[in-house]
Design a protein around this motif. Structure first.
Motif, PDB file in Angstrom:
ATOM      1  N   LEU A  19       0.190  -2.493   4.958  1.00 53.86           N
ATOM      2  CA  LEU A  19       1.106  -1.704   5.788  1.00 53.86           C
ATOM      3  C   LEU A  19       1.741  -0.535   5.035  1.00 53.86           C
ATOM      4  CD1 LEU A  19       2.247  -1.398   8.602  1.00 53.86           C
ATOM      5  CD2 LEU A  19       4.093  -2.981   7.985  1.00 53.86           C
ATOM      6  N   PRO A  20       2.280  -0.721   3.819  1.00 53.85           N
ATOM      7  CA  PRO A  20       2.836   0.429   3.089  1.00 53.85           C
ATOM      8  C   PRO A  20       1.787   1.489   2.758  1.00 53.85           C
ATOM      9  CG  PRO A  20       3.631  -1.620   2.150  1.00 53.85           C
ATOM     10  CD  PRO A  20       2.535  -1.976   3.095  1.00 53.85           C
ATOM     11  N   LEU A  21       0.534   1.060   2.525  1.00 51.83           N
ATOM     12  CA  LEU A  21      -0.527   2.031   2.253  1.00 51.83           C
ATOM     13  C   LEU A  21      -0.757   2.934   3.454  1.00 51.83           C
ATOM     14  CD1 LEU A  21      -3.139  -0.254   0.441  1.00 51.83           C
ATOM     15  CD2 LEU A  21      -1.565   1.372  -0.613  1.00 51.83           C
ATOM     16  N   LEU A  22      -0.669   2.355   4.640  1.00 52.20           N
ATOM     17  CA  LEU A  22      -0.828   3.144   5.865  1.00 52.20           C
ATOM     18  C   LEU A  22       0.399   4.017   6.111  1.00 52.20           C
ATOM     19  CD1 LEU A  22      -2.369   0.404   8.202  1.00 52.20           C
ATOM     20  CD2 LEU A  22      -3.567   2.210   6.967  1.00 52.20           C
ATOM     21  N   GLN A  23       1.574   3.445   5.885  1.00 52.38           N
ATOM     22  CA  GLN A  23       2.810   4.190   6.125  1.00 52.38           C
ATOM     23  C   GLN A  23       2.944   5.387   5.193  1.00 52.38           C
ATOM     24  OE1 GLN A  23       5.604   0.966   5.644  1.00 52.38           O
ATOM     25  NE2 GLN A  23       5.680   0.517   7.833  1.00 52.38           N
ATOM     26  N   ARG A  24       2.435   5.256   3.979  1.00 54.94           N
ATOM     27  CA  ARG A  24       2.521   6.338   2.992  1.00 54.94           C
ATOM     28  C   ARG A  24       1.342   7.301   3.065  1.00 54.94           C
ATOM     29  NH1 ARG A  24       5.371   4.321  -2.498  1.00 54.94           N
ATOM     30  NH2 ARG A  24       6.932   2.947  -1.592  1.00 54.94           N
ATOM     31  N   GLY A  25       0.389   7.006   3.939  1.00 55.98           N
ATOM     32  CA  GLY A  25      -0.742   7.897   4.112  1.00 55.98           C
ATOM     33  C   GLY A  25      -1.822   7.789   3.062  1.00 55.98           C
ATOM     34  N   GLN A  26      -1.788   6.716   2.240  1.00 60.78           N
ATOM     35  CA  GLN A  26      -2.852   6.549   1.251  1.00 60.78           C
ATOM     36  C   GLN A  26      -4.183   6.222   1.933  1.00 60.78           C
ATOM     37  OE1 GLN A  26       0.207   4.211  -1.448  1.00 60.78           O
ATOM     38  NE2 GLN A  26      -1.691   4.436  -2.596  1.00 60.78           N
ATOM     39  N   PHE A  27      -4.090   5.584   3.079  1.00 62.16           N
ATOM     40  CA  PHE A  27      -5.229   5.393   3.970  1.00 62.16           C
ATOM     41  C   PHE A  27      -4.731   5.629   5.385  1.00 62.16           C
ATOM     42  CE2 PHE A  27      -6.183   2.670   0.339  1.00 62.16           C
ATOM     43  CZ  PHE A  27      -7.514   2.964   0.078  1.00 62.16           C
ATOM     44  N   SER A  28      -5.605   6.143   6.248  1.00 53.40           N
ATOM     45  CA  SER A  28      -5.276   6.210   7.675  1.00 53.40           C
ATOM     46  C   SER A  28      -5.799   4.946   8.337  1.00 53.40           C
ATOM     47  CB  SER A  28      -5.898   7.448   8.312  1.00 53.40           C
ATOM     48  OG  SER A  28      -7.312   7.410   8.220  1.00 53.40           O
ATOM     49  N   ALA A  29      -5.207   4.589   9.480  1.00 52.74           N
ATOM     50  CA  ALA A  29      -5.578   3.346  10.144  1.00 52.74           C
ATOM     51  C   ALA A  29      -7.063   3.290  10.479  1.00 52.74           C
ATOM     52  CB  ALA A  29      -4.742   3.163  11.410  1.00 52.74           C
ATOM     53  N   ASP A  30      -7.641   4.418  10.868  1.00 54.14           N
ATOM     54  CA  ASP A  30      -9.047   4.406  11.258  1.00 54.14           C
ATOM     55  C   ASP A  30      -9.997   4.410  10.063  1.00 54.14           C
ATOM     56  OD1 ASP A  30      -8.502   6.974  10.511  1.00 54.14           O
ATOM     57  OD2 ASP A  30      -9.035   7.893  12.422  1.00 54.14           O
ATOM     58  N   GLU A  31      -9.458   4.410   8.849  1.00 55.75           N
ATOM     59  CA  GLU A  31     -10.278   4.266   7.643  1.00 55.75           C
ATOM     60  C   GLU A  31     -10.390   2.811   7.200  1.00 55.75           C
ATOM     61  OE1 GLU A  31      -9.917   7.903   4.646  1.00 55.75           O
ATOM     62  OE2 GLU A  31      -7.972   7.063   5.146  1.00 55.75           O
ATOM     63  N   VAL A  32      -9.648   1.922   7.863  1.00 53.75           N
ATOM     64  CA  VAL A  32      -9.555   0.532   7.434  1.00 53.75           C
ATOM     65  C   VAL A  32     -10.286  -0.373   8.420  1.00 53.75           C
ATOM     66  CG1 VAL A  32      -7.999  -1.383   6.879  1.00 53.75           C
ATOM     67  CG2 VAL A  32      -7.338   0.977   6.333  1.00 53.75           C
ATOM     68  N   PHE A  33     -11.075  -1.287   7.886  1.00 51.32           N
ATOM     69  CA  PHE A  33     -11.788  -2.275   8.684  1.00 51.32           C
ATOM     70  C   PHE A  33     -11.424  -3.646   8.131  1.00 51.32           C
ATOM     71  CE2 PHE A  33     -16.262  -3.969   9.995  1.00 51.32           C
ATOM     72  CZ  PHE A  33     -15.700  -4.606  11.085  1.00 51.32           C
ATOM     73  N   ALA A  34     -10.856  -4.508   8.977  1.00 50.38           N
ATOM     74  CA  ALA A  34     -10.396  -5.815   8.526  1.00 50.38           C
ATOM     75  C   ALA A  34     -11.113  -6.935   9.276  1.00 50.38           C
ATOM     76  CB  ALA A  34      -8.884  -5.949   8.728  1.00 50.38           C
ATOM     77  N   VAL A  35     -11.349  -8.022   8.554  1.00 49.73           N
ATOM     78  CA  VAL A  35     -11.983  -9.209   9.126  1.00 49.73           C
ATOM     79  C   VAL A  35     -11.011 -10.378   9.010  1.00 49.73           C
ATOM     80  CG1 VAL A  35     -13.886 -10.841   8.924  1.00 49.73           C
ATOM     81  CG2 VAL A  35     -14.296  -8.403   8.566  1.00 49.73           C
ATOM     82  N   VAL A  36     -10.802 -11.092  10.123  1.00 51.51           N
ATOM     83  CA  VAL A  36      -9.912 -12.251  10.136  1.00 51.51           C
ATOM     84  C   VAL A  36     -10.710 -13.489  10.531  1.00 51.51           C
ATOM     85  CG1 VAL A  36      -7.844 -10.905  10.618  1.00 51.51           C
ATOM     86  CG2 VAL A  36      -9.226 -11.764  12.525  1.00 51.51           C
TER      87      VAL A  36
END
Length: 276
Positions: A19-36
């Motif tokens: 979450l902090p990585l997204l909030q700080r712009g180190q990654f954008s949400a559409d650059e992240v792929f998560a598996v649960v």
């Protein structure tokens, strides 16, 4: 947009990191792929993050696409590592000349074991602790020989928003885990016990918990800001023949000091014996 960060296992700690990585712009949400692990977890996770984050359950065929990302954050439980290994073997991809980065949050899983499971990755072990959930954590990092200088810097940057980051040797990771990762549980037991004592002595329950927490936090601040040795703080408070020295005498008779020492040692030994 191509996936830049793959997250395998998006539990509380992985969420606290992401979450902090997204909030700080180190990654954008559409650059992240998560598996649960489960389908019912997908919507619960998506609700906590900015729009655009891609999350799928591990049984979907498309979940294998997570391994296309140049950076992997592995946040599954240690006992699920074999399942991840089986899934990864389904890809049958040829290794590239430059190894991609894999950061493992798995307690007790050594770099040697990680290298065997993920031969096409440069592996980093990371041990964050629970205070990272409120950006007050400690994270220990250790890496294998294949990790480049840029990858080491990236690993530091990933954990920097939520914690103080400390570089360790592989041999230091287990005692670090025993002290810092398991440590919040020890502190919670101590606070609960102190509050119980205050209740037994006559204070209300809610007040007792609050005072125990504030006393602990204040004592830590005093130690740090005045750069005191713990023994110096003890001696400052314990006057001759007073209440504190009487209480300390009781702690020594009860073996509390020895119990705490053996607690940390036991946790370190358990970590060493989990997975090789």
């Amino acid at each position: 947009m191509p996936c830049s960060l793959g997250v395998i296992g998006l539990g509380q700690m992985a969420q606290a990191i992401l979450l902090p990585l997204l909030q700080r712009g180190q990654f954008s949400a559409d650059e992240v792929f998560a598996v649960v692990a489960h389908e019912e977890s997908v919507h619960k996770v998506i609700e906590k993050f900015p729009k655009g984050l891609r999350v799928v359950a591990c049984h979907h065929q498309e979940a294998l696409e997570v391994w296309d990302a140049p950076i992997q954050l592995l946040g599954v439980k240690p006992q699920q590592l074999n399942q991840v290994e089986v899934k990864l073997k389904q890809l049958n991809k040829k290794s590239s000349q430059s190894k991609r980065l894999l950061i493992s949050l798995l307690a007790g899983v050594t770099l040697t074991r990680l290298a065997k499971v993920f031969p096409d990755f440069a592996c980093v072990r990371a041990i964050p602790n629970a205070p990272a959930l409120v950006e007050k954590g400690l994270t220990g990092l250790a890496w294998d020989q294949g990790v480049t200088k840029d990858q080491k810097q990236l690993a530091f940057q990933i954990f920097d928003p939520i914690s103080e980051v400390i570089q360790l040797t592989e041999e230091q990771m287990d005692p670090f885990l025993a002290l810092t990762s398991s440590g919040p549980a020890y502190v919670a037991v101590i606070i609960e016990a102190l509050a119980d004592g205050a209740v037994a002595a006559g204070l209300p329950r809610t007040m007792s918990y609050e005072l125990a927490c504030k006393t602990l936090a204040g004592s830590v601040s005093l130690l740090q800001q005045k750069t005191l040795h713990p023994g110096e703080l003890k001696d400052m408070v314990a006057s001759p023949g007073g209440t504190t020295i009487a209480a300390l005498r009781y702690l020594e008779q009860a073996g509390v000091r020895s119990a705490l020492i053996e607690t940390v040692v036991a946790a370190a030994e358990r970590s060493r014996g989990m997975l090789l």
